[in-house]
Design an enzyme around this catalytic site. Sequence first.
Site, PDB file in Angstrom:
ATOM      1  CE  LYS A  12      -1.677   6.109  -4.217  1.00  0.00           C
ATOM      2  NZ  LYS A  12      -2.303   5.881  -3.094  1.00  0.00           N
ATOM      3  CB  THR A  60      -4.016   1.540  -5.316  1.00  0.00           C
ATOM      4  OG1 THR A  60      -4.384   2.862  -5.501  1.00  0.00           O
ATOM      5  CG2 THR A  60      -3.943   0.731  -6.635  1.00  0.00           C
ATOM      6  NE  ARG A  91      -0.939  11.610  -4.729  1.00  0.00           N
ATOM      7  CZ  ARG A  91      -2.137  10.745  -4.351  1.00  0.00           C
ATOM      8  NH1 ARG A  91      -2.373  10.223  -3.054  1.00  0.00           N
ATOM      9  NH2 ARG A  91      -2.908  10.756  -5.266  1.00  0.00           N
ATOM     10  CG  ASP A 113      -1.834  13.058  -7.620  1.00  0.00           C
ATOM     11  OD1 ASP A 113      -0.967  13.113  -6.903  1.00  0.00           O
ATOM     12  OD2 ASP A 113      -2.401  11.819  -7.621  1.00  0.00           O
ATOM     13  NE  ARG A 131      -3.418   2.928   0.766  1.00  0.00           N
ATOM     14  CZ  ARG A 131      -4.270   3.601   0.227  1.00  0.00           C
ATOM     15  NH1 ARG A 131      -4.680   3.236  -1.185  1.00  0.00           N
ATOM     16  NH2 ARG A 131      -4.775   4.600   0.550  1.00  0.00           N
ATOM     17  CB  THR A 148     -10.877  17.093  -4.533  1.00  0.00           C
ATOM     18  OG1 THR A 148     -11.983  16.463  -3.620  1.00  0.00           O
ATOM     19  CG2 THR A 148      -9.548  16.902  -3.520  1.00  0.00           C
ATOM     20  CB  CYS A 184      -7.114   9.478   4.273  1.00  0.00           C
ATOM     21  SG  CYS A 184      -7.270  10.318   2.764  1.00  0.00           S
ATOM     22  CD  GLU A 237      -1.863  16.350   5.145  1.00  0.00           C
ATOM     23  OE1 GLU A 237      -3.101  16.001   4.517  1.00  0.00           O
ATOM     24  OE2 GLU A 237      -1.246  15.679   5.756  1.00  0.00           O
ATOM     25  N   GLY A 238      -2.529  16.231   0.980  1.00  0.00           N
ATOM     26  CA  GLY A 238      -3.335  16.838  -0.037  1.00  0.00           C
ATOM     27  C   GLY A 238      -3.105  16.658  -1.400  1.00  0.00           C
TER      28      GLY A 238
END
Length: 259
Positions: free
Chosen positions: A206, A201, A180, A178, A100, A166, A118, A144-145
């Site tokens: 991812k 997921t 990340r 996004d 994960r 969002t 979450c 975060e976020g």
Amino acid sequence: MIKPDIVSILKNKIQKITVNDSANILVGPITLPVNLDGETVNFKWYSWLNVTDEELLKDGSGDMTAALISRLSSLNLAEGQQSSVLVYGDFEGSEEALIRMHSICHTGDIFGSKRCDCGFQLHQSMKMIVDNGSGALCYLANHEGRGIGLFSKAMAYILQEEGYDTVEANLELGFSDDVRSYSDAISVLQHLRQKPVTLITNNPKKLEALKAAGMNAVKRAPLWGDVSIFNEKYLRTKVARSGHLEVVKDTDLVEGRLA
């Protein structure tokens, strides 16, 4: 003056993972007994620090460990955030392992906020890993976020209270949907396991990131739940705008299947 016995204690638990022009210094494993639904479950815990400073990367004869210890108190690590990974069972050698990639969520993971799912996903994925017999949970501290940070997330929440979803809130604040990155976490996972893994997921991006980095990720396990009036719009936006896959059956582990 660093005591030799301190270096000796730590050096076998500190490893360097080279990543392009930097390195991840991995510390662990550390035994971490966790209360999971009233039962004590023993995990192995690691943390890592991405560094480019050559003075911290000296190798051989404990030099890297000594260099790290000598500089540790001056690095102000509490001002930033470091990620870690929680490992259960024979992660390296087992035939079936769940992983994960969990993005930190201060409000959901710590406070139990119902605005997102979450906290539920963190707790449930740990249970899934234990039930499976082996696996690893990466807790990604700079996510975060969706990578915008806690302060920016607070401002995004204000926009969401005015009707923005969002994705719209992040875009209006000058971010992409996004931002990340999973590269550091993937390098750590590849260091810990070479055999195939199943990714927990709902986000196919991812899975694509793992595959693009050369990790042996063959399947995904969906993780939906804890739906309420507080997060229905948030969850619908994940599917409609961020490409998350819905599931009908919790047992559907087939990659890419819109169940």
